[in-house]
Design a protein around this motif. Sequence first.
Motif, PDB file in Angstrom:
ATOM      1  N   ARG A 179      33.413  28.209  45.964  1.00 33.04           N
ATOM      2  CA  ARG A 179      32.946  28.711  47.260  1.00 33.04           C
ATOM      3  C   ARG A 179      31.538  29.251  47.035  1.00 33.04           C
ATOM      4  NH1 ARG A 179      35.808  33.639  50.150  1.00 33.04           N
ATOM      5  NH2 ARG A 179      34.842  34.660  48.394  1.00 33.04           N
ATOM      6  N   CYS A 214      29.926  37.058  48.866  1.00 32.59           N
ATOM      7  CA  CYS A 214      31.115  36.639  48.126  1.00 32.59           C
ATOM      8  C   CYS A 214      31.003  35.176  47.687  1.00 32.59           C
ATOM      9  CB  CYS A 214      32.367  36.818  48.992  1.00 32.59           C
ATOM     10  SG  CYS A 214      32.808  38.537  49.259  1.00 32.59           S
ATOM     11  N   TYR A 215      31.407  34.924  46.448  1.00 35.53           N
ATOM     12  CA  TYR A 215      31.445  33.581  45.870  1.00 35.53           C
ATOM     13  C   TYR A 215      32.759  33.470  45.100  1.00 35.53           C
ATOM     14  CZ  TYR A 215      26.362  34.317  46.274  1.00 35.53           C
ATOM     15  OH  TYR A 215      25.109  34.624  46.720  1.00 35.53           O
ATOM     16  N   THR A 216      33.199  32.247  44.851  1.00 35.61           N
ATOM     17  CA  THR A 216      34.370  32.030  44.001  1.00 35.61           C
ATOM     18  C   THR A 216      33.957  31.105  42.868  1.00 35.61           C
ATOM     19  OG1 THR A 216      35.841  32.261  45.899  1.00 35.61           O
ATOM     20  CG2 THR A 216      36.767  31.270  43.918  1.00 35.61           C
ATOM     21  N   GLU A 263      40.062  31.602  37.968  1.00 37.54           N
ATOM     22  CA  GLU A 263      39.308  31.784  39.197  1.00 37.54           C
ATOM     23  C   GLU A 263      38.840  33.238  39.290  1.00 37.54           C
ATOM     24  OE1 GLU A 263      39.957  29.897  43.496  1.00 37.54           O
ATOM     25  OE2 GLU A 263      41.456  31.414  43.000  1.00 37.54           O
ATOM     26  N   TYR A 264      37.569  33.409  39.649  1.00 34.78           N
ATOM     27  CA  TYR A 264      36.977  34.743  39.773  1.00 34.78           C
ATOM     28  C   TYR A 264      36.428  34.910  41.180  1.00 34.78           C
ATOM     29  CZ  TYR A 264      37.254  35.138  34.716  1.00 34.78           C
ATOM     30  OH  TYR A 264      37.709  35.212  33.425  1.00 34.78           O
ATOM     31  N   ALA A 265      36.695  36.075  41.771  1.00 39.19           N
ATOM     32  CA  ALA A 265      36.150  36.442  43.086  1.00 39.19           C
ATOM     33  C   ALA A 265      34.906  37.282  42.816  1.00 39.19           C
ATOM     34  CB  ALA A 265      37.176  37.222  43.887  1.00 39.19           C
ATOM     35  N   CYS A 293      36.813  39.935  47.953  1.00 39.64           N
ATOM     36  CA  CYS A 293      36.180  38.619  48.143  1.00 39.64           C
ATOM     37  C   CYS A 293      37.178  37.482  48.036  1.00 39.64           C
ATOM     38  CB  CYS A 293      35.050  38.434  47.140  1.00 39.64           C
ATOM     39  SG  CYS A 293      33.547  39.303  47.621  1.00 39.64           S
ATOM     40  N   GLY A 305      41.407  35.479  43.153  1.00 40.88           N
ATOM     41  CA  GLY A 305      40.736  35.428  41.863  1.00 40.88           C
ATOM     42  C   GLY A 305      40.557  36.815  41.276  1.00 40.88           C
TER      43      GLY A 305
END
Length: 163
Positions: free
Chosen positions: A102, A108-110, A118-120, A148, A151
């Motif tokens: 994302r 916010c990104y993923t 997976e990291y938020a 976010c 993740g």
Amino acid sequence: MPATSRARVPAACLAMLLVLAGCGDPDGGTVTTDQSPTAAGSAPAGSASDPADGDATGQPPAGRTGGTLSPTEPPLIGTPTAPPSHPTELRKANVLAGRLSRGGSGPCYTLVTDDGREYALHGTGKGTFATGTWVRVTTAPATAEVDCGPGVPVSILKMSPVS
């Protein structure tokens, strides 16, 4: 290790160098055929009949080594018996690399890493990144009041594309 071979200079080139250097006779004249290295049926330097240089197969003469640089062989590295007990490539714990699943202009990104984690990510003013962009992110602990999405939540200190 294969034996190294020496570069061989043809007798004609050696004779030409002697002529140009003026080494033929004391007056600096030319080299005659009886003074040249190939005179009177002698074999040119480096030929198969030259006992100092070995035989035609390139093997050294008896009593000489094969031209190795070291008299001892290097030690061999054994086959590992088990996987390493700790990572062999050390990396900083607060640096992540992966593909953005994302993107956008934030905050916010993923991020999905190579191992599928997976990291938020959360960070204001970190730039605009398209979904699918490979990035390297320096992180800090997440702030509790920001969500976010799915993740592992982390804050962004620095984010840059990987080329």
